[in-house]
Design an enzyme around this catalytic site. Structure first.
Site, PDB file in Angstrom:
ATOM      1  N   ASN A 210       0.845  -1.198   0.000  1.00 17.49           N
ATOM      2  CA  ASN A 210       0.000   0.000   0.000  1.00 17.49           C
ATOM      3  C   ASN A 210       0.882   1.252   0.000  1.00 17.49           C
ATOM      4  O   ASN A 210       2.099   1.159   0.000  1.00 17.49           O
ATOM      5  CB  ASN A 210      -0.957  -0.026   1.200  1.00 17.49           C
ATOM      6  N   ASP A 282      -4.142  -6.272   4.972  1.00 17.43           N
ATOM      7  CA  ASP A 282      -5.149  -7.124   5.609  1.00 17.43           C
ATOM      8  C   ASP A 282      -5.115  -8.552   5.059  1.00 17.43           C
ATOM      9  O   ASP A 282      -5.537  -9.482   5.723  1.00 17.43           O
ATOM     10  CB  ASP A 282      -6.547  -6.519   5.395  1.00 17.43           C
ATOM     11  N   PRO A 310      -2.946 -11.914  10.216  1.00 20.43           N
ATOM     12  CA  PRO A 310      -3.280 -11.714  11.638  1.00 20.43           C
ATOM     13  C   PRO A 310      -3.410 -10.229  11.929  1.00 20.43           C
ATOM     14  O   PRO A 310      -2.719  -9.414  11.326  1.00 20.43           O
ATOM     15  CB  PRO A 310      -2.072 -12.301  12.376  1.00 20.43           C
ATOM     16  N   PHE A 335      -3.988   3.248  15.127  1.00 21.04           N
ATOM     17  CA  PHE A 335      -4.261   4.332  14.183  1.00 21.04           C
ATOM     18  C   PHE A 335      -5.310   3.820  13.211  1.00 21.04           C
ATOM     19  O   PHE A 335      -5.216   2.673  12.769  1.00 21.04           O
ATOM     20  CB  PHE A 335      -2.993   4.703  13.408  1.00 21.04           C
ATOM     21  N   LYS A 353     -11.268  -3.758  18.140  1.00 22.28           N
ATOM     22  CA  LYS A 353      -9.849  -4.103  18.362  1.00 22.28           C
ATOM     23  C   LYS A 353      -9.498  -4.152  19.846  1.00 22.28           C
ATOM     24  O   LYS A 353      -8.536  -4.804  20.228  1.00 22.28           O
ATOM     25  CB  LYS A 353      -8.954  -3.079  17.664  1.00 22.28           C
TER      26      LYS A 353
HETATM   27  N1  CTP Z   1      -3.544  -3.305  12.291  1.00 24.60           N
HETATM   28  C1  CTP Z   1      -2.770  -4.343  12.726  1.00 24.60           C
HETATM   29  N2  CTP Z   1      -2.779  -5.526  12.054  1.00 24.60           N
HETATM   30  C2  CTP Z   1      -3.559  -5.686  10.966  1.00 24.60           C
HETATM   31  C3  CTP Z   1      -4.350  -4.618  10.492  1.00 24.60           C
HETATM   32  C4  CTP Z   1      -4.314  -3.432  11.197  1.00 24.60           C
HETATM   33  O1  CTP Z   1      -2.059  -4.186  13.737  1.00 24.60           O
HETATM   34  N3  CTP Z   1      -3.541  -6.847  10.327  1.00 24.60           N
HETATM   35  C5  CTP Z   1      -3.547  -2.061  13.076  1.00 24.60           C
HETATM   36  C6  CTP Z   1      -2.949  -0.877  12.350  1.00 24.60           C
HETATM   37  O2  CTP Z   1      -1.548  -0.778  12.597  1.00 24.60           O
HETATM   38  C7  CTP Z   1      -3.717   0.285  12.947  1.00 24.60           C
HETATM   39  C8  CTP Z   1      -5.068  -0.313  13.256  1.00 24.60           C
HETATM   40  O3  CTP Z   1      -4.886  -1.723  13.308  1.00 24.60           O
HETATM   41  O4  CTP Z   1      -3.161   0.697  14.177  1.00 24.60           O
HETATM   42  C9  CTP Z   1      -6.181   0.001  12.312  1.00 24.60           C
HETATM   43  O5  CTP Z   1      -5.787  -0.285  11.000  1.00 24.60           O
HETATM   44  P1  CTP Z   1      -6.835  -0.129   9.806  1.00 24.60           P
HETATM   45  O6  CTP Z   1      -6.146  -0.514   8.540  1.00 24.60           O
HETATM   46  O7  CTP Z   1      -7.489   1.201   9.873  1.00 24.60           O
HETATM   47  O8  CTP Z   1      -7.905  -1.182  10.242  1.00 24.60           O
HETATM   48  P2  CTP Z   1      -8.316  -2.548   9.665  1.00 24.60           P
HETATM   49  O9  CTP Z   1      -8.399  -3.519  10.795  1.00 24.60           O
HETATM   50  O10 CTP Z   1      -7.443  -2.943   8.548  1.00 24.60           O
HETATM   51  O11 CTP Z   1      -9.809  -2.267   9.212  1.00 24.60           O
HETATM   52  P3  CTP Z   1     -10.371  -1.791   7.783  1.00 24.60           P
HETATM   53  O12 CTP Z   1      -9.279  -1.978   6.768  1.00 24.60           O
HETATM   54  O13 CTP Z   1     -11.523  -2.647   7.565  1.00 24.60           O
HETATM   55  O14 CTP Z   1     -10.732  -0.343   7.985  1.00 24.60           O
END
Ligand code: CTP
Length: 417
Positions: A210, A282, A310, A335, A353
Protein backbone atom coordinates in the site's frame (compact mmCIF):
# COMPACT_ATOMS: atom_id res chain seq x y z
CA UNK A 1 4.04 26.55 16.27
CA UNK A 2 7.45 25.52 14.97
CA UNK A 3 9.58 24.15 17.81
CA UNK A 4 12.50 26.52 17.18
CA UNK A 5 10.43 29.65 16.77
CA UNK A 6 11.54 32.28 19.31
CA UNK A 7 14.28 30.10 20.83
CA UNK A 8 17.59 31.81 21.53
CA UNK A 9 20.66 29.71 20.85
CA UNK A 10 24.29 30.55 21.52
CA UNK A 11 26.59 28.83 19.04
CA UNK A 12 30.11 28.61 20.45
CA UNK A 13 32.66 27.78 17.77
CA UNK A 14 36.10 26.32 18.47
CA UNK A 15 39.02 26.51 16.04
CA UNK A 16 38.61 23.46 13.82
CA UNK A 17 37.94 22.81 10.14
CA UNK A 18 34.51 21.35 11.08
CA UNK A 19 33.42 24.95 11.72
CA UNK A 20 32.19 25.00 8.12
CA UNK A 21 29.53 22.42 9.10
CA UNK A 22 28.47 24.63 12.01
CA UNK A 23 27.51 27.28 9.48
CA UNK A 24 24.90 24.85 8.14
CA UNK A 25 23.60 24.25 11.68
CA UNK A 26 23.22 28.02 12.06
CA UNK A 27 21.45 28.34 8.72
CA UNK A 28 18.94 25.61 9.53
CA UNK A 29 18.20 26.92 13.02
CA UNK A 30 17.63 30.42 11.69
CA UNK A 31 15.40 29.12 8.93
CA UNK A 32 13.35 27.32 11.60
CA UNK A 33 12.86 30.59 13.49
CA UNK A 34 15.59 30.56 16.15
CA UNK A 35 17.72 33.57 17.09
CA UNK A 36 21.44 32.78 16.99
CA UNK A 37 24.20 34.48 18.95
CA UNK A 38 27.60 33.46 17.51
CA UNK A 39 30.45 33.28 20.02
CA UNK A 40 33.64 32.14 18.26
CA UNK A 41 37.00 31.62 19.95
CA UNK A 42 40.00 33.46 18.52
CA UNK A 43 41.09 30.20 16.83
CA UNK A 44 37.62 29.72 15.27
CA UNK A 45 38.05 33.00 13.42
CA UNK A 46 40.96 31.39 11.55
CA UNK A 47 38.39 29.12 9.90
CA UNK A 48 35.29 31.32 9.52
CA UNK A 49 35.26 35.09 9.28
CA UNK A 50 33.25 37.39 11.53
CA UNK A 51 31.47 38.63 8.42
CA UNK A 52 30.33 35.11 7.46
CA UNK A 53 28.96 34.50 10.95
CA UNK A 54 27.34 37.89 11.15
CA UNK A 55 25.66 37.52 7.78
CA UNK A 56 24.37 34.00 8.55
CA UNK A 57 23.21 34.85 12.07
CA UNK A 58 21.85 38.29 11.31
CA UNK A 59 23.54 39.35 14.56
CA UNK A 60 26.92 40.75 15.53
CA UNK A 61 29.66 38.32 16.48
CA UNK A 62 30.46 38.22 20.21
CA UNK A 63 34.10 37.42 20.74
CA UNK A 64 35.37 39.98 23.23
CA UNK A 65 35.33 39.42 26.97
CA UNK A 66 35.96 43.09 27.61
CA UNK A 67 33.98 45.13 25.13
CA UNK A 68 33.79 48.92 25.37
CA UNK A 69 30.36 48.62 23.72
CA UNK A 70 29.00 46.89 26.84
CA UNK A 71 28.50 49.64 29.38
CA UNK A 72 28.50 47.36 32.44
CA UNK A 73 30.90 44.67 31.16
CA UNK A 74 28.40 41.93 32.13
CA UNK A 75 27.87 40.50 28.64
CA UNK A 76 29.00 36.99 29.62
CA UNK A 77 26.49 36.75 32.47
CA UNK A 78 23.63 38.11 30.38
CA UNK A 79 24.44 35.81 27.44
CA UNK A 80 24.77 32.77 29.69
CA UNK A 81 21.40 33.37 31.36
CA UNK A 82 19.18 34.42 28.49
CA UNK A 83 19.87 31.64 25.96
CA UNK A 84 17.65 28.54 25.79
CA UNK A 85 20.61 26.43 24.70
CA UNK A 86 24.36 26.69 24.16
CA UNK A 87 25.79 24.53 21.36
CA UNK A 88 29.59 24.15 21.23
CA UNK A 89 30.47 23.09 17.68
CA UNK A 90 33.13 22.26 16.84
CA UNK A 91 34.46 21.48 20.32
CA UNK A 92 38.21 21.06 19.77
CA UNK A 93 40.53 19.18 22.15
CA UNK A 94 41.86 22.50 23.43
CA UNK A 95 38.38 23.93 24.03
CA UNK A 96 37.26 20.74 25.84
CA UNK A 97 40.38 20.94 28.03
CA UNK A 98 39.74 24.57 28.93
CA UNK A 99 36.07 23.84 29.65
CA UNK A 100 36.93 20.83 31.83
CA UNK A 101 39.40 22.95 33.80
CA UNK A 102 36.78 25.64 34.34
CA UNK A 103 38.99 28.23 32.70
CA UNK A 104 37.51 31.60 31.85
CA UNK A 105 40.07 33.13 29.54
CA UNK A 106 37.77 34.21 26.73
CA UNK A 107 34.10 35.11 26.29
CA UNK A 108 32.97 31.57 25.39
CA UNK A 109 34.56 29.75 28.34
CA UNK A 110 33.52 32.53 30.70
CA UNK A 111 29.87 32.39 29.70
CA UNK A 112 29.96 28.60 30.07
CA UNK A 113 31.05 29.04 33.69
CA UNK A 114 28.17 31.41 34.30
CA UNK A 115 25.62 29.10 32.63
CA UNK A 116 22.99 27.03 34.44
CA UNK A 117 20.93 25.76 31.46
CA UNK A 118 21.62 23.00 28.90
CA UNK A 119 24.89 22.89 26.95
CA UNK A 120 25.34 20.57 23.97
CA UNK A 121 28.87 19.71 22.83
CA UNK A 122 29.80 18.44 19.34
CA UNK A 123 33.50 17.42 19.46
CA UNK A 124 35.67 17.40 16.35
CA UNK A 125 39.35 16.50 16.22
CA UNK A 126 41.93 14.07 14.90
CA UNK A 127 41.14 10.45 16.03
CA UNK A 128 44.40 10.19 18.02
CA UNK A 129 43.54 13.39 19.89
CA UNK A 130 40.00 12.11 20.58
CA UNK A 131 41.40 8.80 21.89
CA UNK A 132 44.09 10.46 24.01
CA UNK A 133 43.68 9.79 27.76
CA UNK A 134 43.69 13.54 28.46
CA UNK A 135 40.72 14.12 26.12
CA UNK A 136 38.93 11.06 27.54
CA UNK A 137 39.39 12.49 31.06
CA UNK A 138 38.10 15.89 29.99
CA UNK A 139 35.01 14.41 28.32
CA UNK A 140 34.24 12.37 31.45
CA UNK A 141 34.54 15.46 33.63
CA UNK A 142 32.24 17.47 31.35
CA UNK A 143 29.69 14.64 31.18
CA UNK A 144 29.71 14.42 34.98
CA UNK A 145 29.14 18.17 35.04
CA UNK A 146 25.92 17.55 33.07
CA UNK A 147 27.00 18.67 29.60
CA UNK A 148 25.39 16.76 26.73
CA UNK A 149 27.40 15.30 23.85
CA UNK A 150 26.59 14.45 20.25
CA UNK A 151 29.18 12.56 18.22
CA UNK A 152 31.91 12.48 17.19
CA UNK A 153 31.24 10.17 14.28
CA UNK A 154 33.54 7.65 12.67
CA UNK A 155 34.74 8.20 9.12
CA UNK A 156 37.33 9.92 6.98
CA UNK A 157 38.72 13.14 8.42
CA UNK A 158 39.88 16.39 6.85
CA UNK A 159 43.43 15.49 8.05
CA UNK A 160 43.33 12.41 5.79
CA UNK A 161 43.05 9.87 8.63
CA UNK A 162 40.08 7.62 9.30
CA UNK A 163 38.63 7.02 12.73
CA UNK A 164 36.43 8.55 15.41
CA UNK A 165 36.63 12.32 15.62
CA UNK A 166 34.49 13.68 12.80
CA UNK A 167 31.96 16.23 13.99
CA UNK A 168 28.33 15.03 13.95
CA UNK A 169 26.41 16.04 10.84
CA UNK A 170 24.22 19.19 11.04
CA UNK A 171 20.98 17.13 11.07
CA UNK A 172 22.30 15.05 13.99
CA UNK A 173 23.32 18.17 15.93
CA UNK A 174 19.88 19.71 15.34
CA UNK A 175 18.12 16.56 16.57
CA UNK A 176 20.39 16.37 19.65
CA UNK A 177 19.70 20.06 20.32
CA UNK A 178 15.98 19.45 20.13
CA UNK A 179 16.27 16.54 22.55
CA UNK A 180 18.27 18.71 24.93
CA UNK A 181 15.27 21.05 25.12
CA UNK A 182 12.46 18.48 25.33
CA UNK A 183 11.04 17.54 28.76
CA UNK A 184 11.77 13.89 29.56
CA UNK A 185 8.19 12.76 30.19
CA UNK A 186 8.96 9.21 29.03
CA UNK A 187 12.32 8.76 30.77
CA UNK A 188 12.86 5.09 31.65
CA UNK A 189 9.94 3.98 29.45
CA UNK A 190 10.23 1.54 26.56
CA UNK A 191 7.87 2.16 23.65
CA UNK A 192 7.11 -0.20 20.78
CA UNK A 193 6.12 1.44 17.49
CA UNK A 194 5.10 -0.18 14.21
CA UNK A 195 5.36 1.87 11.01
CA UNK A 196 5.16 1.81 7.24
CA UNK A 197 3.49 -0.67 4.91
CA UNK A 198 3.89 -4.43 4.75
CA UNK A 199 4.67 -6.36 1.57
CA UNK A 200 2.94 -9.62 0.79
CA UNK A 201 4.80 -11.57 -1.85
CA UNK A 202 3.10 -13.39 -4.70
CA UNK A 203 6.30 -14.74 -6.18
CA UNK A 204 10.02 -13.79 -6.11
CA UNK A 205 9.39 -10.58 -8.12
CA UNK A 206 5.90 -9.34 -7.20
CA UNK A 207 4.12 -8.23 -4.09
CA UNK A 208 0.92 -6.59 -2.77
CA UNK A 209 1.43 -3.47 -0.65
CA UNK A 210 0.00 0.00 0.00
CA UNK A 211 0.96 3.69 -0.15
CA UNK A 212 2.09 4.10 3.47
CA UNK A 213 5.30 6.19 3.66
CA UNK A 214 6.01 5.46 7.34
CA UNK A 215 6.21 9.21 8.10
CA UNK A 216 3.63 9.15 10.90
CA UNK A 217 5.37 6.27 12.69
CA UNK A 218 8.74 7.95 12.24
CA UNK A 219 7.47 11.15 13.83
CA UNK A 220 5.98 9.16 16.72
CA UNK A 221 9.34 7.42 17.21
CA UNK A 222 11.20 10.76 17.17
CA UNK A 223 8.74 12.33 19.62
CA UNK A 224 9.15 9.35 21.98
CA UNK A 225 12.95 9.51 21.73
CA UNK A 226 12.93 13.25 22.41
CA UNK A 227 10.80 12.56 25.48
CA UNK A 228 13.51 10.21 26.75
CA UNK A 229 11.99 6.83 25.85
CA UNK A 230 13.80 3.78 24.59
CA UNK A 231 12.19 3.03 21.23
CA UNK A 232 11.71 -0.28 19.42
CA UNK A 233 10.69 0.63 15.86
CA UNK A 234 9.32 -2.26 13.83
CA UNK A 235 8.83 -1.17 10.25
CA UNK A 236 8.02 -2.35 6.77
CA UNK A 237 9.85 -1.16 3.63
CA UNK A 238 10.23 2.65 3.80
CA UNK A 239 12.63 5.23 2.32
CA UNK A 240 13.45 7.03 5.56
CA UNK A 241 16.74 7.19 7.52
CA UNK A 242 16.55 5.42 10.91
CA UNK A 243 15.58 7.83 13.74
CA UNK A 244 18.70 8.61 15.80
CA UNK A 245 18.82 6.33 18.84
CA UNK A 246 15.92 3.99 17.97
CA UNK A 247 16.38 0.22 17.81
CA UNK A 248 15.00 -0.62 14.39
CA UNK A 249 13.61 -3.95 13.20
CA UNK A 250 13.10 -4.05 9.43
CA UNK A 251 10.43 -6.56 8.33
CA UNK A 252 8.59 -7.31 5.12
CA UNK A 253 5.29 -9.07 5.63
CA UNK A 254 2.47 -8.75 8.17
CA UNK A 255 3.44 -12.15 9.64
CA UNK A 256 7.04 -10.97 10.11
CA UNK A 257 5.77 -7.74 11.68
CA UNK A 258 3.62 -9.76 14.07
CA UNK A 259 6.58 -11.96 15.08
CA UNK A 260 8.86 -8.94 15.71
CA UNK A 261 6.10 -7.15 17.63
CA UNK A 262 5.40 -10.12 19.89
CA UNK A 263 9.14 -10.54 20.52
CA UNK A 264 9.39 -6.98 21.82
CA UNK A 265 6.08 -7.06 23.68
CA UNK A 266 6.83 -10.30 25.48
CA UNK A 267 10.59 -10.01 26.04
CA UNK A 268 12.28 -8.73 29.17
CA UNK A 269 12.23 -5.89 30.14
CA UNK A 270 8.98 -5.52 28.13
CA UNK A 271 7.41 -2.34 26.78
CA UNK A 272 5.21 0.25 28.51
CA UNK A 273 3.24 1.12 25.40
CA UNK A 274 2.63 -0.05 21.85
CA UNK A 275 1.76 2.55 19.23
CA UNK A 276 0.78 0.76 16.05
CA UNK A 277 0.88 3.17 13.13
CA UNK A 278 1.72 0.55 10.47
CA UNK A 279 -0.54 0.09 7.47
CA UNK A 280 -0.57 -3.68 7.72
CA UNK A 281 -1.88 -5.47 4.63
CA UNK A 282 -5.15 -7.12 5.61
CA UNK A 283 -4.60 -10.02 3.17
CA UNK A 284 -1.72 -12.00 1.70
CA UNK A 285 -1.63 -14.41 -1.24
CA UNK A 286 -2.85 -17.82 -0.07
CA UNK A 287 0.26 -19.34 -1.61
CA UNK A 288 3.59 -17.75 -2.50
CA UNK A 289 4.93 -19.21 -5.74
CA UNK A 290 8.59 -20.13 -5.46
CA UNK A 291 9.12 -19.44 -9.20
CA UNK A 292 8.05 -16.33 -11.06
CA UNK A 293 4.48 -16.66 -12.33
CA UNK A 294 4.78 -16.73 -16.14
CA UNK A 295 2.04 -15.42 -18.39
CA UNK A 296 2.13 -18.66 -20.33
CA UNK A 297 1.51 -20.77 -17.19
CA UNK A 298 -1.89 -19.26 -16.37
CA UNK A 299 -5.16 -18.79 -18.16
CA UNK A 300 -5.79 -15.33 -19.68
CA UNK A 301 -7.41 -14.13 -16.44
CA UNK A 302 -5.25 -14.52 -13.33
CA UNK A 303 -7.27 -14.88 -10.13
CA UNK A 304 -5.49 -14.35 -6.85
CA UNK A 305 -6.63 -16.22 -3.79
CA UNK A 306 -6.00 -14.15 -0.66
CA UNK A 307 -6.00 -15.19 2.96
CA UNK A 308 -6.47 -12.83 5.95
CA UNK A 309 -3.39 -11.64 7.84
CA UNK A 310 -3.28 -11.71 11.64
CA UNK A 311 -4.49 -8.49 13.25
CA UNK A 312 -1.52 -7.39 15.38
CA UNK A 313 -3.41 -4.63 17.21
CA UNK A 314 -6.36 -6.88 18.10
CA UNK A 315 -4.03 -9.67 19.26
CA UNK A 316 -1.99 -7.44 21.58
CA UNK A 317 -5.13 -5.82 22.97
CA UNK A 318 -6.87 -9.13 23.64
CA UNK A 319 -3.87 -10.59 25.46
CA UNK A 320 -5.00 -9.63 28.94
CA UNK A 321 -2.35 -11.78 30.65
CA UNK A 322 0.40 -9.44 29.50
CA UNK A 323 -1.32 -6.06 29.87
CA UNK A 324 0.90 -4.90 32.73
CA UNK A 325 4.60 -4.07 33.15
CA UNK A 326 6.07 -3.69 36.63
CA UNK A 327 2.49 -3.75 37.93
CA UNK A 328 1.43 -0.87 35.64
CA UNK A 329 -1.07 -0.92 32.80
CA UNK A 330 0.57 -1.06 29.38
CA UNK A 331 -1.01 1.29 26.87
CA UNK A 332 -2.00 0.14 23.39
CA UNK A 333 -2.66 2.75 20.72
CA UNK A 334 -4.02 2.10 17.23
CA UNK A 335 -4.26 4.33 14.18
CA UNK A 336 -7.30 4.18 11.94
CA UNK A 337 -7.19 5.34 8.36
CA UNK A 338 -10.78 5.96 7.28
CA UNK A 339 -12.46 7.48 4.26
CA UNK A 340 -15.73 9.14 5.30
CA UNK A 341 -17.83 8.73 8.45
CA UNK A 342 -14.52 8.54 10.30
CA UNK A 343 -15.73 9.00 13.89
CA UNK A 344 -18.49 6.37 13.74
CA UNK A 345 -16.20 3.89 12.03
CA UNK A 346 -13.40 4.74 14.47
CA UNK A 347 -15.57 4.06 17.52
CA UNK A 348 -16.62 0.76 16.05
CA UNK A 349 -12.95 -0.09 15.33
CA UNK A 350 -11.84 0.81 18.88
CA UNK A 351 -14.49 -1.53 20.30
CA UNK A 352 -13.61 -4.30 17.84
CA UNK A 353 -9.85 -4.10 18.36
CA UNK A 354 -9.98 -3.45 22.13
CA UNK A 355 -7.10 -0.95 22.25
CA UNK A 356 -6.89 1.89 24.79
CA UNK A 357 -6.60 4.80 22.37
CA UNK A 358 -7.34 5.13 18.68
CA UNK A 359 -6.06 7.98 16.51
CA UNK A 360 -8.55 8.34 13.68
CA UNK A 361 -7.74 10.18 10.50
CA UNK A 362 -9.79 10.65 7.38
CA UNK A 363 -7.26 9.89 4.66
CA UNK A 364 -9.59 11.38 2.01
CA UNK A 365 -9.54 14.82 3.71
CA UNK A 366 -7.24 17.51 2.26
CA UNK A 367 -3.75 17.51 3.83
CA UNK A 368 -4.23 14.04 5.36
CA UNK A 369 -3.22 10.58 4.36
CA UNK A 370 -0.34 8.65 2.87
CA UNK A 371 2.78 10.64 2.09
CA UNK A 372 1.35 13.94 3.44
CA UNK A 373 3.35 15.91 6.02
CA UNK A 374 0.20 16.92 7.89
CA UNK A 375 -2.62 15.04 9.55
CA UNK A 376 -5.96 15.88 11.21
CA UNK A 377 -6.57 13.40 14.01
CA UNK A 378 -9.46 12.67 16.32
CA UNK A 379 -8.22 10.74 19.33
CA UNK A 380 -10.74 8.52 21.08
CA UNK A 381 -10.25 6.36 24.16
CA UNK A 382 -11.82 3.33 25.82
CA UNK A 383 -12.47 5.64 28.75
CA UNK A 384 -14.77 7.74 26.54
CA UNK A 385 -12.35 10.57 25.83
CA UNK A 386 -12.50 12.35 22.49
CA UNK A 387 -10.03 14.99 21.37
CA UNK A 388 -10.29 16.72 18.00
CA UNK A 389 -6.93 17.99 16.83
CA UNK A 390 -6.78 20.46 13.94
CA UNK A 391 -4.76 19.86 10.76
CA UNK A 392 -1.18 19.79 12.11
CA UNK A 393 2.26 18.77 10.87
CA UNK A 394 2.70 15.05 11.61
CA UNK A 395 5.53 16.07 13.95
CA UNK A 396 3.05 17.95 16.15
CA UNK A 397 0.43 15.18 15.97
CA UNK A 398 3.15 12.83 17.23
CA UNK A 399 4.14 15.19 20.03
CA UNK A 400 0.53 15.47 21.25
CA UNK A 401 0.09 11.72 21.06
CA UNK A 402 3.27 11.10 23.07
CA UNK A 403 2.08 13.57 25.74
CA UNK A 404 -1.25 11.70 25.95
CA UNK A 405 0.52 8.32 26.17
CA UNK A 406 2.85 9.59 28.92
CA UNK A 407 -0.17 10.85 30.92
CA UNK A 408 -1.95 7.55 30.34
CA UNK A 409 1.06 5.54 31.61
CA UNK A 410 1.44 7.80 34.65
CA UNK A 411 -2.29 7.91 35.46
CA UNK A 412 -4.26 5.09 33.79
CA UNK A 413 -7.95 6.02 33.71
CA UNK A 414 -10.00 4.02 36.28
CA UNK A 415 -12.32 2.68 33.57
CA UNK A 416 -9.34 1.02 31.88
CA UNK A 417 -9.81 -2.73 32.23
N1 CTP B 1 -3.54 -3.31 12.29
C1 CTP B 1 -2.77 -4.34 12.73
N2 CTP B 1 -2.78 -5.53 12.05
C2 CTP B 1 -3.56 -5.69 10.97
C3 CTP B 1 -4.35 -4.62 10.49
C4 CTP B 1 -4.31 -3.43 11.20
O1 CTP B 1 -2.06 -4.19 13.74
N3 CTP B 1 -3.54 -6.85 10.33
C5 CTP B 1 -3.55 -2.06 13.08
C6 CTP B 1 -2.95 -0.88 12.35
O2 CTP B 1 -1.55 -0.78 12.60
C7 CTP B 1 -3.72 0.29 12.95
C8 CTP B 1 -5.07 -0.31 13.26
O3 CTP B 1 -4.89 -1.72 13.31
O4 CTP B 1 -3.16 0.70 14.18
C9 CTP B 1 -6.18 0.00 12.31
O5 CTP B 1 -5.79 -0.29 11.00
P1 CTP B 1 -6.84 -0.13 9.81
O6 CTP B 1 -6.15 -0.51 8.54
O7 CTP B 1 -7.49 1.20 9.87
O8 CTP B 1 -7.90 -1.18 10.24
P2 CTP B 1 -8.32 -2.55 9.66
O9 CTP B 1 -8.40 -3.52 10.79
O10 CTP B 1 -7.44 -2.94 8.55
O11 CTP B 1 -9.81 -2.27 9.21
P3 CTP B 1 -10.37 -1.79 7.78
O12 CTP B 1 -9.28 -1.98 6.77
O13 CTP B 1 -11.52 -2.65 7.57
O14 CTP B 1 -10.73 -0.34 7.98
Amino acid sequence: MNFWHGKQIIIGLGGGIAAYKTLEVIRRLREAGATIIPVPTVAALQFVTPLTLQALCGAPVRDALFSPLEPDGMDHIRLARQADLVIIAPATADLLARMAQGQADDLLTTLLLARHGPVLVAPAMNPAMWDHPATRRNVTILQEDGLLFTGPETGSMACGETGSGRMAEPATILEAARRALTPKILQGRRILITAGPTREELDPVRFISNHSSGKMGWEVALAALRAGAQVELIHGPVALPPPLGATTHAVDSACAMLAATLNCWLDQPGCDAAILTAAVADYRPATRQTDKIKKGDVARELTLELTPNPDILAMLSAWSGVRTRNGQQRVIVGFAAETGNALVRGREKLARKGCDLLAINDVSAPGCGFGADTNAVTLIGRDGRTADWPLLPKEQVAERLITTVAEFIAHPPPSNR
